[in-house]
Design a protein around this motif. Structure first.
Motif, PDB file in Angstrom:
ATOM      1  N   LEU A  54       0.860  -1.183   0.000  1.00 18.19           N
ATOM      2  CA  LEU A  54       0.000   0.000   0.000  1.00 18.19           C
ATOM      3  C   LEU A  54       0.895   1.231   0.000  1.00 18.19           C
ATOM      4  O   LEU A  54       1.584   1.501   0.985  1.00 18.19           O
ATOM      5  N   HIS A  55       0.893   1.986  -1.102  1.00 19.86           N
ATOM      6  CA  HIS A  55       1.817   3.097  -1.299  1.00 19.86           C
ATOM      7  C   HIS A  55       1.062   4.410  -1.460  1.00 19.86           C
ATOM      8  O   HIS A  55       0.074   4.478  -2.200  1.00 19.86           O
ATOM      9  N   ALA A  56       1.557   5.458  -0.790  1.00 21.82           N
ATOM     10  CA  ALA A  56       0.954   6.785  -0.904  1.00 21.82           C
ATOM     11  C   ALA A  56       1.333   7.405  -2.243  1.00 21.82           C
ATOM     12  O   ALA A  56       2.482   7.310  -2.679  1.00 21.82           O
ATOM     13  N   ALA A  57       0.349   8.043  -2.886  1.00 17.51           N
ATOM     14  CA  ALA A  57       0.577   8.634  -4.205  1.00 17.51           C
ATOM     15  C   ALA A  57      -0.375   9.795  -4.439  1.00 17.51           C
ATOM     16  O   ALA A  57      -1.423   9.891  -3.796  1.00 17.51           O
ATOM     17  N   GLN A  58       0.005  10.638  -5.375  1.00 15.42           N
ATOM     18  CA  GLN A  58      -0.901  11.647  -5.912  1.00 15.42           C
ATOM     19  C   GLN A  58      -1.386  11.068  -7.229  1.00 15.42           C
ATOM     20  O   GLN A  58      -0.572  10.677  -8.077  1.00 15.42           O
ATOM     21  N   VAL A  59      -2.705  10.948  -7.400  1.00 20.35           N
ATOM     22  CA  VAL A  59      -3.271  10.334  -8.597  1.00 20.35           C
ATOM     23  C   VAL A  59      -4.217  11.299  -9.293  1.00 20.35           C
ATOM     24  O   VAL A  59      -4.740  12.231  -8.682  1.00 20.35           O
ATOM     25  N   LEU A  60      -4.461  11.046 -10.568  1.00 18.88           N
ATOM     26  CA  LEU A  60      -5.373  11.839 -11.377  1.00 18.88           C
ATOM     27  C   LEU A  60      -6.481  10.928 -11.867  1.00 18.88           C
ATOM     28  O   LEU A  60      -6.227   9.867 -12.425  1.00 18.88           O
ATOM     29  N   GLY A  61      -7.720  11.347 -11.629  1.00 19.99           N
ATOM     30  CA  GLY A  61      -8.828  10.518 -12.088  1.00 19.99           C
ATOM     31  C   GLY A  61     -10.112  10.868 -11.382  1.00 19.99           C
ATOM     32  O   GLY A  61     -10.176  11.857 -10.662  1.00 19.99           O
ATOM     33  N   PRO A  62     -11.119  10.079 -11.540  1.00 18.10           N
ATOM     34  CA  PRO A  62     -11.161   8.865 -12.367  1.00 18.10           C
ATOM     35  C   PRO A  62     -11.378   9.203 -13.838  1.00 18.10           C
ATOM     36  O   PRO A  62     -11.955  10.209 -14.185  1.00 18.10           O
ATOM     37  N   SER A  63     -10.887   8.318 -14.664  1.00 20.41           N
ATOM     38  CA  SER A  63     -11.036   8.429 -16.103  1.00 20.41           C
ATOM     39  C   SER A  63     -11.526   7.086 -16.618  1.00 20.41           C
ATOM     40  O   SER A  63     -11.127   6.046 -16.104  1.00 20.41           O
ATOM     41  N   ARG A  64     -12.396   7.100 -17.605  1.00 22.76           N
ATOM     42  CA  ARG A  64     -12.909   5.852 -18.170  1.00 22.76           C
ATOM     43  C   ARG A  64     -11.944   5.305 -19.215  1.00 22.76           C
ATOM     44  O   ARG A  64     -11.481   6.021 -20.091  1.00 22.76           O
ATOM     45  N   SER A  65     -11.672   4.010 -19.091  1.00 23.71           N
ATOM     46  CA  SER A  65     -10.850   3.349 -20.109  1.00 23.71           C
ATOM     47  C   SER A  65     -11.741   2.973 -21.290  1.00 23.71           C
ATOM     48  O   SER A  65     -12.970   3.059 -21.215  1.00 23.71           O
ATOM     49  N   SER A  66     -11.142   2.543 -22.380  1.00 21.16           N
ATOM     50  CA  SER A  66     -11.925   2.128 -23.548  1.00 21.16           C
ATOM     51  C   SER A  66     -12.777   0.898 -23.256  1.00 21.16           C
ATOM     52  O   SER A  66     -13.766   0.654 -23.934  1.00 21.16           O
ATOM     53  N   GLU A  67     -12.393   0.140 -22.217  1.00 23.29           N
ATOM     54  CA  GLU A  67     -13.175  -1.035 -21.823  1.00 23.29           C
ATOM     55  C   GLU A  67     -14.259  -0.695 -20.807  1.00 23.29           C
ATOM     56  O   GLU A  67     -14.982  -1.566 -20.356  1.00 23.29           O
ATOM     57  N   GLY A  68     -14.337   0.582 -20.389  1.00 26.15           N
ATOM     58  CA  GLY A  68     -15.377   0.997 -19.451  1.00 26.15           C
ATOM     59  C   GLY A  68     -14.952   0.994 -17.997  1.00 26.15           C
ATOM     60  O   GLY A  68     -15.768   1.278 -17.124  1.00 26.15           O
ATOM     61  N   PHE A  69     -13.699   0.670 -17.705  1.00 26.53           N
ATOM     62  CA  PHE A  69     -13.216   0.682 -16.327  1.00 26.53           C
ATOM     63  C   PHE A  69     -12.866   2.103 -15.903  1.00 26.53           C
ATOM     64  O   PHE A  69     -12.449   2.923 -16.725  1.00 26.53           O
ATOM     65  N   ARG A  70     -13.004   2.387 -14.623  1.00 30.64           N
ATOM     66  CA  ARG A  70     -12.571   3.678 -14.083  1.00 30.64           C
ATOM     67  C   ARG A  70     -11.126   3.519 -13.620  1.00 30.64           C
ATOM     68  O   ARG A  70     -10.811   2.637 -12.831  1.00 30.64           O
ATOM     69  N   LEU A  71     -10.251   4.393 -14.131  1.00 30.21           N
ATOM     70  CA  LEU A  71      -8.826   4.316 -13.853  1.00 30.21           C
ATOM     71  C   LEU A  71      -8.326   5.589 -13.184  1.00 30.21           C
ATOM     72  O   LEU A  71      -8.873   6.674 -13.394  1.00 30.21           O
ATOM     73  N   TYR A  72      -7.263   5.422 -12.405  1.00 31.12           N
ATOM     74  CA  TYR A  72      -6.531   6.540 -11.841  1.00 31.12           C
ATOM     75  C   TYR A  72      -5.108   6.462 -12.367  1.00 31.12           C
ATOM     76  O   TYR A  72      -4.533   5.373 -12.461  1.00 31.12           O
ATOM     77  N   TYR A  73      -4.536   7.620 -12.707  1.00 30.93           N
ATOM     78  CA  TYR A  73      -3.194   7.701 -13.262  1.00 30.93           C
ATOM     79  C   TYR A  73      -2.241   8.294 -12.228  1.00 30.93           C
ATOM     80  O   TYR A  73      -2.586   9.249 -11.546  1.00 30.93           O
ATOM     81  N   LEU A  74      -1.067   7.720 -12.126  1.00 27.48           N
ATOM     82  CA  LEU A  74      -0.063   8.178 -11.186  1.00 27.48           C
ATOM     83  C   LEU A  74       0.468   9.550 -11.599  1.00 27.48           C
ATOM     84  O   LEU A  74       0.879   9.748 -12.741  1.00 27.48           O
ATOM     85  N   VAL A  75       0.457  10.487 -10.654  1.00 24.50           N
ATOM     86  CA  VAL A  75       1.095  11.789 -10.845  1.00 24.50           C
ATOM     87  C   VAL A  75       2.481  11.735 -10.234  1.00 24.50           C
ATOM     88  O   VAL A  75       3.471  12.067 -10.879  1.00 24.50           O
ATOM     89  N   ARG A  76       2.538  11.262  -8.965  1.00 22.69           N
ATOM     90  CA  ARG A  76       3.829  11.085  -8.278  1.00 22.69           C
ATOM     91  C   ARG A  76       3.601  10.252  -7.031  1.00 22.69           C
ATOM     92  O   ARG A  76       2.515  10.237  -6.460  1.00 22.69           O
ATOM     93  N   TRP A  77       4.652   9.570  -6.602  1.00 26.49           N
ATOM     94  CA  TRP A  77       4.623   8.842  -5.342  1.00 26.49           C
ATOM     95  C   TRP A  77       4.869   9.837  -4.208  1.00 26.49           C
ATOM     96  O   TRP A  77       5.692  10.726  -4.334  1.00 26.49           O
ATOM     97  N   LEU A  78       4.192   9.673  -3.089  1.00 30.73           N
ATOM     98  CA  LEU A  78       4.338  10.565  -1.955  1.00 30.73           C
ATOM     99  C   LEU A  78       5.304  10.042  -0.890  1.00 30.73           C
ATOM    100  O   LEU A  78       5.731  10.781  -0.030  1.00 30.73           O
ATOM    101  N   ASP A  79       5.633   8.781  -0.961  1.00 30.48           N
ATOM    102  CA  ASP A  79       6.458   8.163   0.093  1.00 30.48           C
ATOM    103  C   ASP A  79       7.873   7.873  -0.355  1.00 30.48           C
ATOM    104  O   ASP A  79       8.457   6.870   0.015  1.00 30.48           O
ATOM    105  N   GLY A  80       8.425   8.718  -1.156  1.00 30.21           N
ATOM    106  CA  GLY A  80       9.814   8.522  -1.548  1.00 30.21           C
ATOM    107  C   GLY A  80       9.958   8.546  -2.990  1.00 30.21           C
ATOM    108  O   GLY A  80      10.830   8.559  -3.691  1.00 30.21           O
TER     109      GLY A  80
END
Length: 80
Positions: A54-80
Protein backbone atom coordinates in the motif's frame (compact mmCIF):
# COMPACT_ATOMS: atom_id res chain seq x y z
CA UNK A 1 0.14 6.49 -22.45
CA UNK A 2 -2.38 9.22 -23.29
CA UNK A 3 -2.11 12.56 -21.56
CA UNK A 4 -4.97 12.96 -19.06
CA UNK A 5 -5.85 16.46 -17.92
CA UNK A 6 -8.15 17.68 -15.14
CA UNK A 7 -11.63 18.69 -16.28
CA UNK A 8 -12.05 22.30 -15.08
CA UNK A 9 -15.73 22.54 -16.05
CA UNK A 10 -17.11 19.42 -14.39
CA UNK A 11 -14.42 18.58 -11.83
CA UNK A 12 -14.80 14.90 -12.70
CA UNK A 13 -11.14 14.23 -13.44
CA UNK A 14 -8.84 15.83 -10.86
CA UNK A 15 -5.84 15.13 -8.64
CA UNK A 16 -6.26 13.32 -5.33
CA UNK A 17 -3.95 12.10 -2.57
CA UNK A 18 -4.43 8.36 -2.28
CA UNK A 19 -3.11 5.01 -1.16
CA UNK A 20 -2.60 2.62 -4.06
CA UNK A 21 -2.40 -1.15 -3.72
CA UNK A 22 0.33 -2.32 -6.09
CA UNK A 23 2.98 -5.02 -5.66
CA UNK A 24 5.23 -3.20 -8.18
CA UNK A 25 5.60 0.55 -8.34
CA UNK A 26 6.42 0.39 -12.06
CA UNK A 27 2.78 0.80 -13.12
CA UNK A 28 1.43 4.22 -14.11
CA UNK A 29 -2.33 3.53 -14.00
CA UNK A 30 -4.51 1.71 -11.53
CA UNK A 31 -8.09 0.40 -11.52
CA UNK A 32 -10.50 2.09 -9.13
CA UNK A 33 -10.64 -0.91 -6.77
CA UNK A 34 -6.89 -0.54 -6.03
CA UNK A 35 -7.11 3.15 -5.05
CA UNK A 36 -8.30 4.65 -1.76
CA UNK A 37 -8.67 8.44 -1.85
CA UNK A 38 -7.78 10.74 1.06
CA UNK A 39 -8.43 14.41 1.84
CA UNK A 40 -4.76 15.30 2.40
CA UNK A 41 -1.32 14.04 1.44
CA UNK A 42 -0.47 13.64 5.14
CA UNK A 43 -3.43 11.27 5.64
CA UNK A 44 -2.39 9.21 2.62
CA UNK A 45 1.22 8.96 3.81
CA UNK A 46 0.04 7.94 7.30
CA UNK A 47 -2.23 5.22 5.84
CA UNK A 48 0.45 3.77 3.55
CA UNK A 49 1.94 0.40 4.45
CA UNK A 50 4.65 -0.67 1.98
CA UNK A 51 4.97 -4.07 3.68
CA UNK A 52 1.38 -4.74 2.52
CA UNK A 53 1.98 -3.14 -0.94
CA UNK A 54 0.00 0.00 0.00
CA UNK A 55 1.82 3.10 -1.30
CA UNK A 56 0.95 6.79 -0.90
CA UNK A 57 0.58 8.63 -4.20
CA UNK A 58 -0.90 11.65 -5.91
CA UNK A 59 -3.27 10.33 -8.60
CA UNK A 60 -5.37 11.84 -11.38
CA UNK A 61 -8.83 10.52 -12.09
CA UNK A 62 -11.16 8.87 -12.37
CA UNK A 63 -11.04 8.43 -16.10
CA UNK A 64 -12.91 5.85 -18.17
CA UNK A 65 -10.85 3.35 -20.11
CA UNK A 66 -11.92 2.13 -23.55
CA UNK A 67 -13.17 -1.04 -21.82
CA UNK A 68 -15.38 1.00 -19.45
CA UNK A 69 -13.22 0.68 -16.33
CA UNK A 70 -12.57 3.68 -14.08
CA UNK A 71 -8.83 4.32 -13.85
CA UNK A 72 -6.53 6.54 -11.84
CA UNK A 73 -3.19 7.70 -13.26
CA UNK A 74 -0.06 8.18 -11.19
CA UNK A 75 1.10 11.79 -10.85
CA UNK A 76 3.83 11.08 -8.28
CA UNK A 77 4.62 8.84 -5.34
CA UNK A 78 4.34 10.56 -1.96
CA UNK A 79 6.46 8.16 0.09
CA UNK A 80 9.81 8.52 -1.55
Amino acid sequence: MPEIRPDAETRLVREHPAVVYTPRRARKRFPENCVQLFATEQEAVAAADPARDLHAAQVLGPSRSSEGFRLYYLVRWLDG
